[in-house]
Design a protein around this motif. Structure first.
Motif, short mmCIF file in Angstrom:
data_model
loop_
_atom_site.label_atom_id
_atom_site.label_comp_id
_atom_site.label_asym_id
_atom_site.label_seq_id
_atom_site.Cartn_x
_atom_site.Cartn_y
_atom_site.Cartn_z
N GLN A 2 -53.12 7.08 -14.14
CA GLN A 2 -52.85 7.77 -12.87
C GLN A 2 -53.93 7.53 -11.82
OE1 GLN A 2 -52.26 11.86 -14.05
NE2 GLN A 2 -50.12 11.50 -14.59
N VAL A 3 -55.09 7.08 -12.25
CA VAL A 3 -56.18 6.88 -11.29
C VAL A 3 -55.91 5.65 -10.43
CG1 VAL A 3 -57.90 8.02 -12.73
CG2 VAL A 3 -57.50 5.57 -13.01
N ILE A 4 -56.40 5.71 -9.19
CA ILE A 4 -56.21 4.59 -8.26
C ILE A 4 -57.52 3.83 -8.19
CG2 ILE A 4 -55.57 3.94 -5.91
CD1 ILE A 4 -53.92 6.48 -5.75
N THR A 5 -57.68 2.89 -9.11
CA THR A 5 -58.89 2.08 -9.19
C THR A 5 -58.49 0.62 -9.38
OG1 THR A 5 -59.03 2.39 -11.59
CG2 THR A 5 -60.23 3.97 -10.22
N GLY A 6 -59.47 -0.26 -9.21
CA GLY A 6 -59.26 -1.68 -9.52
C GLY A 6 -58.10 -2.29 -8.76
N MET A 7 -57.22 -2.97 -9.50
CA MET A 7 -56.10 -3.69 -8.90
C MET A 7 -55.20 -2.75 -8.09
SD MET A 7 -53.18 -5.94 -10.89
CE MET A 7 -52.45 -4.49 -11.71
N LYS A 8 -54.90 -1.57 -8.64
CA LYS A 8 -54.03 -0.63 -7.93
C LYS A 8 -54.68 -0.17 -6.63
CE LYS A 8 -51.99 2.63 -10.35
NZ LYS A 8 -51.74 3.93 -11.03
#
Length: 250
Positions: free
Chosen positions: A73-79
């Motif tokens: 659910q976290v918005i990190t990296g590629m997302k």
């Protein structure tokens, strides 16, 4: 067209509330208030987003969007990079998954039938919105000839498991990752089953239940629904729509 009206238009056409899905269907990332220039593609990859930015599009419409069940659910990296690109350029992202697979005219299953000269008769599941479907080849042919037709039409050589010596007449299919439906297809006595992907157990199911099997690529079998949707929006509403095919060998 205002974004709110465009959202209503798409939802009215594709009816996302009629099917349970693995991701939210409809507007996934909010961007520009007015929808004028639309990019369509199979998956909301960074490459597709970059193409939309280059073409100064305000909206991206895809089959594979974001926020799938089970993903982090976290918005990190590629997302984070993808979503940051959309927000920084004020681009709307719309995703329609199963509703686009099953639409009777514009859907992936219907469009694949058109491409491969298959007659779609009905759903394989005993529900009003069956994801896998069945029908027949308009011209019966051997597994080898059908494989050549797939390769020529979709520009993708399929994985083939031929177990029958007779021509294929009846066939079931499900675009994308629909290999799990092969047992349902076999139980209903069709000659062949066509989908995008294969799993290890798929070949055993094909061998032991006497059903020819074809895996023609997840991406290759799902190009045509989103492309048809974009063409429909141009023809019916005058939108400026560009389909961009970011190739994927899977």
């Amino acid at each position: 067209m205002k974004r709110s009206d465009f959202t209503q238009l798409l939802n009215s056409l594709l009816k996302p509330d009629a099917v349970r899905d693995f991701a939210p269907n409809g507007l996934q990332v909010e961007g520009a208030e007015q929808v004028k220039k639309i990019i369509t593609g199979v998956t909301a990859s960074q490459a597709l987003i970059d193409s939309a930015i280059e073409l100064q599009a305000d909206t991206i419409l895809v089959h594979h969007g974001y926020f799938w069940k089970g993903e982090a659910q976290v918005i990190t990296g590629m997302k984070k990079r993808r979503i940051a690109s959309l927000l920084a350029n004020d681009i709307n992202l719309y995703g329609y998954h199963l509703p686009l697979d099953i639409h009777p005219e514009l859907g992936n299953n219907a469009q694949l039938a058109r491409m491969l000269d298959m007659e779609l008769i009905g759903g394989l599941e005993p529900t009003p919105n069956s994801v896998p479907v069945y029908g027949k080849l308009k011209t019966p042919m051997s597994a080898e000839v059908f494989a050549e037709k797939i390769a020529t039409t979709l520009n993708r050589k399929p994985l083939v498991n031929r177990v029958r010596n007779e021509p294929i007449e009846t066939i079931a299919w499900c675009t994308g990752g629909g290999q799990g439906y092969i047992d349902l297809a076999a139980s209903q006595g069709v000659d062949a089953y066509l989908t995008g992907e294969a799993s290890e157990q798929t070949i055993h199911s094909s061998n032991e239940q006497g059903i020819d099997f074809f895996a023609a690529g997840h991406h290759a079998t799902e190009r045509y629904g989103i492309k048809a949707l974009g063409e429909y929006l141009t023809e019916q509403y005058g939108f400026d729509v560009t389909f961009i095919d970011i190739d994927n060998p899977v």
